[in-house]
Design an enzyme around this catalytic site. Sequence first.
Site, PDB file in Angstrom:
ATOM      1  N   GLY A 126      -3.406   1.048   8.077  1.00  0.00           N
ATOM      2  CA  GLY A 126      -3.572   1.372   6.671  1.00  0.00           C
ATOM      3  C   GLY A 126      -2.340   1.945   6.011  1.00  0.00           C
ATOM      4  O   GLY A 126      -2.401   2.432   4.894  1.00  0.00           O
ATOM      5  N   CYS A 127      -1.210   1.943   6.683  1.00  0.00           N
ATOM      6  CA  CYS A 127      -0.015   2.556   6.124  1.00  0.00           C
ATOM      7  C   CYS A 127       0.675   1.599   5.177  1.00  0.00           C
ATOM      8  O   CYS A 127       0.974   0.470   5.526  1.00  0.00           O
ATOM      9  CB  CYS A 127       0.943   2.951   7.242  1.00  0.00           C
ATOM     10  SG  CYS A 127       2.486   3.642   6.662  1.00  0.00           S
ATOM     11  N   GLY A 128       0.964   2.058   3.978  1.00  0.00           N
ATOM     12  CA  GLY A 128       1.615   1.196   3.012  1.00  0.00           C
ATOM     13  C   GLY A 128       3.095   1.452   2.889  1.00  0.00           C
ATOM     14  O   GLY A 128       3.780   0.793   2.125  1.00  0.00           O
ATOM     15  N   CYS A 130       5.216   2.145   5.751  1.00  0.00           N
ATOM     16  CA  CYS A 130       5.857   2.166   7.061  1.00  0.00           C
ATOM     17  C   CYS A 130       7.249   1.545   7.038  1.00  0.00           C
ATOM     18  O   CYS A 130       7.408   0.375   6.746  1.00  0.00           O
ATOM     19  CB  CYS A 130       4.991   1.425   8.062  1.00  0.00           C
ATOM     20  SG  CYS A 130       3.313   2.057   8.119  1.00  0.00           S
TER      21      CYS A 130
END
Length: 284
Positions: A126-128, A130
Site C-alpha cells: 500500500g505504499c505510494g 516507496c
Amino acid sequence: MSNASTTPRGAMTPETLGYGTPSRAVSVARLAGDQVTHEQVMVAEEVPVALVYNGRSHLVMMATPADLDDFAVGFTLSEEIVGRTLDIERVDIVRFGRGIELQVTIPPAAAERLAARARHLPGRTGCGLCGVEEIADAVRLVPPVASDFVIRPAALYRAAALLQARQPLNGATHAVHASAWATATGELRVVREDVGRHNAVDKVIGALVRAKVDASAGFLLVTSRASYELVQKTAAAGIPLLAAVSRPTGLAVRMAEAAGLTLVALLRGDSANVYTGAERIVER
C-alpha cells in the site's frame, strides 16, 4: 554426521511464496476463552510485483496477484510515466519463483525521463511513496479536472452499499482493500481488490482504459481513507469525484481543491461529508 542440507522451519522459498491465486487456505488454532479449536481460514496473498520499463526496473510493490494487466496500465498512467494510453506499447507478465515482473514497453524518451526519477527501492504494502527521492515527485501537481459531472446523494449511497457484495476476496480474507468505478446513478461497472489501496485504484484505472470507458462519466469509490496519493491518481485519470469510506488527510483536501476534484469521505450508510467540489452534488 549427515551432510544433507535441510530448509529451516519458516524459511521463505519459492514454493512458500506461492503467487498463483489471490488467496489460499491455512490452518489456524482458534482461541475462544480456554477453548482451542483447529480450522482452515483464507488469507490474502501478497507478492513482490516489479514494474520494469524497457528492461529497467522502476520499483517493486507488494500486491495481490490478480488483474495485473490492469495494474500495469493503471499505474503507468496514474503515475504519469506516460501521458497517453497509446504510449503503452506492450505489457508482459513474467512470473519468477519469488515474484512477478510487469514488463512494460514505452517510448524511449519516456523511459529516459523515468530513469531520472530514480525510484528503485522495494515498496511496502500500500505504499505510494516507496523510493521517491525528490519532494516534487512525491507531491505532483495534476491538471485540473474539467467535467460537467453531477450526482445525487442517493447514487453515492447506492454505490457504497453495492460494493459490500462485490468484494469476494475481502469477504474470504478480511484483509484487502477495494476500489470501484461507478456511474452517475451509482451502478458499479468496475471493481478491483488488492492488499494495497493504491494498487486497487490503479487496477480500476487500468481496467477503464483497457475497456475504453470514459472515466470522466463516473466516480471512484475506495474502502480506505482518502489519502493525497489517491487524489493524485483520481485526478490524473480525469475522474471528477473520489468517494472514500474513511476520512481524508489535510493534504488530500487541499490537493482536491486545487485540482477541481470533488472529494467525498466518511461515506457510510446514508451519510457522507463533502470536503471539496460540493457543486457536483445535486439534490434533484
